[in-house]
Design an enzyme around this catalytic site. Sequence first.
Site, PDB file in Angstrom:
ATOM      1  N   GLU A 146       0.847  -1.189   0.000  1.00 46.95           N
ATOM      2  CA  GLU A 146       0.000   0.000   0.000  1.00 46.95           C
ATOM      3  C   GLU A 146       0.884   1.242   0.000  1.00 46.95           C
ATOM      4  O   GLU A 146       2.075   1.144   0.271  1.00 46.95           O
ATOM      5  CB  GLU A 146      -0.946  -0.018   1.207  1.00 46.95           C
ATOM      6  CG  GLU A 146      -0.271  -0.355   2.518  1.00 46.95           C
ATOM      7  CD  GLU A 146      -1.283  -0.606   3.648  1.00 46.95           C
ATOM      8  OE1 GLU A 146      -1.419   0.283   4.479  1.00 46.95           O
ATOM      9  OE2 GLU A 146      -1.911  -1.684   3.672  1.00 46.95           O
ATOM     10  N   LYS A 169       2.864   4.496   1.066  1.00 42.36           N
ATOM     11  CA  LYS A 169       3.331   5.069   2.333  1.00 42.36           C
ATOM     12  C   LYS A 169       2.963   6.541   2.288  1.00 42.36           C
ATOM     13  O   LYS A 169       3.544   7.315   1.528  1.00 42.36           O
ATOM     14  CB  LYS A 169       4.829   4.879   2.493  1.00 42.36           C
ATOM     15  CG  LYS A 169       5.324   5.384   3.838  1.00 42.36           C
ATOM     16  CD  LYS A 169       6.742   4.977   4.122  1.00 42.36           C
ATOM     17  CE  LYS A 169       7.159   5.264   5.552  1.00 42.36           C
ATOM     18  NZ  LYS A 169       6.830   6.580   6.052  1.00 42.36           N
ATOM     19  N   ASP A 194       2.588  10.361   3.195  1.00 40.51           N
ATOM     20  CA  ASP A 194       3.489  11.307   3.821  1.00 40.51           C
ATOM     21  C   ASP A 194       2.663  12.310   4.608  1.00 40.51           C
ATOM     22  O   ASP A 194       2.458  13.442   4.197  1.00 40.51           O
ATOM     23  CB  ASP A 194       4.311  12.011   2.725  1.00 40.51           C
ATOM     24  CG  ASP A 194       5.590  12.575   3.292  1.00 40.51           C
ATOM     25  OD1 ASP A 194       5.841  12.389   4.495  1.00 40.51           O
ATOM     26  OD2 ASP A 194       6.334  13.217   2.532  1.00 40.51           O
ATOM     27  N   TYR A 242      -5.128   2.395   8.185  1.00 35.10           N
ATOM     28  CA  TYR A 242      -4.440   1.229   7.628  1.00 35.10           C
ATOM     29  C   TYR A 242      -4.059   0.171   8.649  1.00 35.10           C
ATOM     30  O   TYR A 242      -3.286  -0.723   8.335  1.00 35.10           O
ATOM     31  CB  TYR A 242      -3.207   1.652   6.819  1.00 35.10           C
ATOM     32  CG  TYR A 242      -2.297   2.661   7.515  1.00 35.10           C
ATOM     33  CD1 TYR A 242      -1.656   2.341   8.705  1.00 35.10           C
ATOM     34  CD2 TYR A 242      -2.090   3.920   6.965  1.00 35.10           C
ATOM     35  CE1 TYR A 242      -0.838   3.257   9.332  1.00 35.10           C
ATOM     36  CE2 TYR A 242      -1.264   4.847   7.587  1.00 35.10           C
ATOM     37  CZ  TYR A 242      -0.641   4.506   8.774  1.00 35.10           C
ATOM     38  OH  TYR A 242       0.165   5.414   9.387  1.00 35.10           O
ATOM     39  N   LYS A 261      10.976   2.951   0.037  1.00 34.64           N
ATOM     40  CA  LYS A 261      10.755   4.372  -0.254  1.00 34.64           C
ATOM     41  C   LYS A 261      11.177   4.749  -1.673  1.00 34.64           C
ATOM     42  O   LYS A 261      12.018   4.090  -2.272  1.00 34.64           O
ATOM     43  CB  LYS A 261      11.519   5.202   0.763  1.00 34.64           C
ATOM     44  CG  LYS A 261      10.905   5.166   2.146  1.00 34.64           C
ATOM     45  CD  LYS A 261      11.470   6.315   2.893  1.00 34.64           C
ATOM     46  CE  LYS A 261      10.758   6.752   4.091  1.00 34.64           C
ATOM     47  NZ  LYS A 261      11.403   7.951   4.653  1.00 34.64           N
ATOM     48  N   CYS A 278      18.805  47.140 -14.751  1.00 32.47           N
ATOM     49  CA  CYS A 278      18.690  45.878 -15.476  1.00 32.47           C
ATOM     50  C   CYS A 278      20.097  45.361 -15.829  1.00 32.47           C
ATOM     51  O   CYS A 278      20.893  46.090 -16.417  1.00 32.47           O
ATOM     52  CB  CYS A 278      17.870  46.093 -16.744  1.00 32.47           C
ATOM     53  SG  CYS A 278      17.892  44.676 -17.848  1.00 32.47           S
ATOM     54  N   CYS A 308      20.483  45.658 -19.947  1.00 28.89           N
ATOM     55  CA  CYS A 308      20.564  46.910 -20.704  1.00 28.89           C
ATOM     56  C   CYS A 308      20.937  48.114 -19.853  1.00 28.89           C
ATOM     57  O   CYS A 308      21.172  49.201 -20.370  1.00 28.89           O
ATOM     58  CB  CYS A 308      19.247  47.171 -21.436  1.00 28.89           C
ATOM     59  SG  CYS A 308      17.922  47.654 -20.320  1.00 28.89           S
ATOM     60  N   CYS A 312      12.321  45.510 -15.685  1.00 28.81           N
ATOM     61  CA  CYS A 312      13.161  46.448 -16.411  1.00 28.81           C
ATOM     62  C   CYS A 312      12.214  47.420 -17.112  1.00 28.81           C
ATOM     63  O   CYS A 312      11.204  47.009 -17.682  1.00 28.81           O
ATOM     64  CB  CYS A 312      13.992  45.683 -17.440  1.00 28.81           C
ATOM     65  SG  CYS A 312      14.743  46.741 -18.673  1.00 28.81           S
ATOM     66  N   CYS A 362      14.544  46.558 -24.236  1.00 26.73           N
ATOM     67  CA  CYS A 362      15.649  45.840 -23.596  1.00 26.73           C
ATOM     68  C   CYS A 362      15.921  44.565 -24.387  1.00 26.73           C
ATOM     69  O   CYS A 362      15.002  43.794 -24.669  1.00 26.73           O
ATOM     70  CB  CYS A 362      15.262  45.492 -22.158  1.00 26.73           C
ATOM     71  SG  CYS A 362      16.423  44.373 -21.363  1.00 26.73           S
TER      72      CYS A 362
HETATM   73  S1  IVH Z   1       1.848   0.743   9.003  1.00 28.62           S
HETATM   74  C1  IVH Z   1       4.156  -0.986  12.604  1.00 28.62           C
HETATM   75  N1  IVH Z   1       1.097   1.716   6.727  1.00 28.62           N
HETATM   76  O1  IVH Z   1       4.970   5.408   8.309  1.00 28.62           O
HETATM   77  C2  IVH Z   1       3.914  -0.350  11.295  1.00 28.62           C
HETATM   78  N2  IVH Z   1       2.415   3.081   8.145  1.00 28.62           N
HETATM   79  O2  IVH Z   1       7.702   4.911   9.531  1.00 28.62           O
HETATM   80  C3  IVH Z   1       2.904   0.681  11.413  1.00 28.62           C
HETATM   81  N3  IVH Z   1       2.868   5.305   7.256  1.00 28.62           N
HETATM   82  O3  IVH Z   1       4.447   6.467  11.516  1.00 28.62           O
HETATM   83  C4  IVH Z   1       2.777   1.504  10.248  1.00 28.62           C
HETATM   84  N4  IVH Z   1       1.766   5.064   5.384  1.00 28.62           N
HETATM   85  O4  IVH Z   1       2.742   7.162   9.953  1.00 28.62           O
HETATM   86  C5  IVH Z   1       1.785   1.942   7.847  1.00 28.62           C
HETATM   87  N5  IVH Z   1       0.327   2.485   4.659  1.00 28.62           N
HETATM   88  C6  IVH Z   1       1.004   2.705   5.795  1.00 28.62           C
HETATM   89  C7  IVH Z   1       1.659   3.915   6.066  1.00 28.62           C
HETATM   90  C8  IVH Z   1       2.364   4.069   7.256  1.00 28.62           C
HETATM   91  C9  IVH Z   1       2.487   5.889   6.121  1.00 28.62           C
HETATM   92  C10 IVH Z   1       3.710   5.960   8.268  1.00 28.62           C
HETATM   93  C11 IVH Z   1       3.155   5.882   9.644  1.00 28.62           C
HETATM   94  C12 IVH Z   1       4.312   5.530  10.517  1.00 28.62           C
HETATM   95  C13 IVH Z   1       5.466   5.607   9.601  1.00 28.62           C
HETATM   96  C14 IVH Z   1       6.445   4.526   9.902  1.00 28.62           C
END
Ligand code: IVH
Length: 692
Positions: free
Chosen positions: A131, A133, A135, A246, A335, A429, A432, A447, A452
């Site tokens: 899934e 990650k 941010d 999640y 990542k 400028c 020129c 300018c 120019c």
């Molecule tokens: S599971 C024990 N699933 O990543 C694992 N974390 O570095 C629990 N995060 O603080 C995390 N997307 O905030 C999980 N699909 C995802 C995530 C996710 C982002 C973040 C989460 C956690 C950090 C871990």
Amino acid sequence: MNAKDVKRRPEISPARIESEQEAEGAAQALREAIRYHDWRYYVLDSPVISDAEYDELMENLRALEEKFPELQTPDSPTQQVGGEPREELGSVRHPVPMLSLRAVYEEEGVRHFDDICRKELGREEVEYVAEPKYDGVAIELIYEDGRLSVASTRGDGETGEDVTPNIKTLKEVPLVLMESEEENIPSRLVVRGEVYMRKDEFNEFNRRRAQDGEEQFANPRNAAAGSLRQLDPNITAGRPLHIFLYAVVESSSREFNAHKEILETLPKWGLKVNSDQLKVCSGTEEAIDFHRELAEIRDDLPYEIDGVVCKVNSLSDQEELGYRQRDPRWALAYKFQPRQKTTVVENIVVQVGRTGKLTPIAILEPVHISGVEVSRASLHNQSEVDRKDIRVGDRVLVERAGDVIPYVVKSIKEERDGTEKVFHLPGRCPVCGAETVTSEDRKMTRCTNMSCPAQLCERIMHFASRGGMYIEGLGEKRVGQLFEAGLVERIHSLYHLTKDDLTSLERYADKSAENLLGEIEESKEQTLARFLYALGIPLVGEHLARVLAQHYGTLDDLMGASNEVLQEIQEIGPEVAHSITTFFNDGRNRGEIEEMRKVGLRLSNPLYSTKEEERPLESLTFVFTGSLDRWTREEVKRMVEKLGGRAVSSVSRETDYMVAGPGAGSKLERAEELDIPVLSEEEFTELLERRG
Ligand code: IVH
């Protein structure tokens, strides 16, 4: 590296350290640095190094402690998570510690993770769920008897901040769980997820803050964290925050067998899961594919992600694999290559554009960001330079946002040694020597000299560019040459050039002079859309030029249109309308167009159609992928636009049709995943015919 660099980013390679004494010093340096960066990230919401640089520090410390186990201390950052909670918010002890994820950046790291899982479980193949990650900000929600009782941030992993009143302002968080026929509500449910701000909402939010003179957030994550950790929930309520869940860490009376099952159950209780971007994978190769696909569409997703999380699907397998101190053995963050790096501003130079605007450009010590070398970045205007306080000699955090434009996020003031120089755009400028004027808000410096050379050369190059009049022989060097010889004073001077003029210049043989004159002559037979783009009307790019040509049959019709009338076109807002009318009301611009007409400019407009039924693809979006037989990409794009549709390059849920030819790759897979109708070239032709 200066003294501060060494302190905040100690360069240590564990493999090369042999003596315990040296290791002890190195571990201490790494721990101090990591604690400092934790504090910047978690407490101040204002990190001064990139995530990747942080991950590297952590990985080095981990490797060092592995090599010298006696160095491990219970308070080492490898043994804990995150930063100190903000005290004023009150604290919540997590029923189960909120852990971190081990991060890798290479496929090899994922395969290694898989090897270990298979070995530990004694299995040939392990099933994973991949899934995104997200941010954003990690959050824990506790529901008791179906009601939201506590919401907390991760804090130091053991204890988080109590943000219950703030979380309650999020529309996507149900205060009471939904009961369905299939699913009873557990008397106690502890779930986790991520709170985030969408990219478009973040931009708008930041724009408004800039307008109100408030400090901007560097990215959506910091904005979400800052919004959530407010003492006054009314402030949070006004911020555009969203959530994806999640994980379930406790659920009385409801047993789950697999992570996938959790993700399918949460929505039945009214909890939001991002089911669009999930993949159950047999083995890690599929997860690696998923990572590749997501990397490709990353910029098109409405929210920020920084990689893929790969989790062992079976919960009993997860249990068997267990935990390290700080992270689970059953999950891994794969990542994306970092898009942020720190580097040094070597100089700030000034560029004069075709509208006469002076732009400060940071010349950077070159760094590679996601495979591209970045050595310059626009600082936009004086106000931006002042607000971020960027000085020559500063270490800065640079991000390659979107796909191309490098962006200086901030200067790292903590690392100054006093030799940095403050920058001001010049009063004259640089091209020129004419005086410059700066608007009161310092967002625009121009300018004042209409002729120019910088402006004129840039304008001629734009005029002659591929999307404009397409006079291929007129590159930067040639335009500069013509200008220096005094042969072009206005754009229309191009149409008065003679063969003698050209051959009098250096490096012009008869043949090349004839070629260029031929191209210039041909450019007089032009489409309205290209001509509009070539004029360089501020804010009117190639797409808008075509939109205008679709709605106005002739240049005169367009020149006569008022602000209000222009805004009746869906894609044209007040700013663009104003820019267009201002451009055409300017006597000099009208004169220029008149002169071009005199020498024989003739505009056709194949895009224009008066009747509704001639726009059969109105509001439909197409993506073309793979190779096509009958048309080039450019032709097909024009055709779709002519018929009222849009042709874009990336697949999203807004895509109406994908047209795929041989050689189609991941875009096609993505379209299939999103259930977007996929047409062959023939089917596309049929569709056109059917729609008239
Ligand atoms: S599971 C024990 N699933 O990543 C694992 N974390 O570095 C629990 N995060 O603080 C995390 N997307 O905030 C999980 N699909 C995802 C995530 C996710 C982002 C973040 C989460 C956690 C950090 C871990």
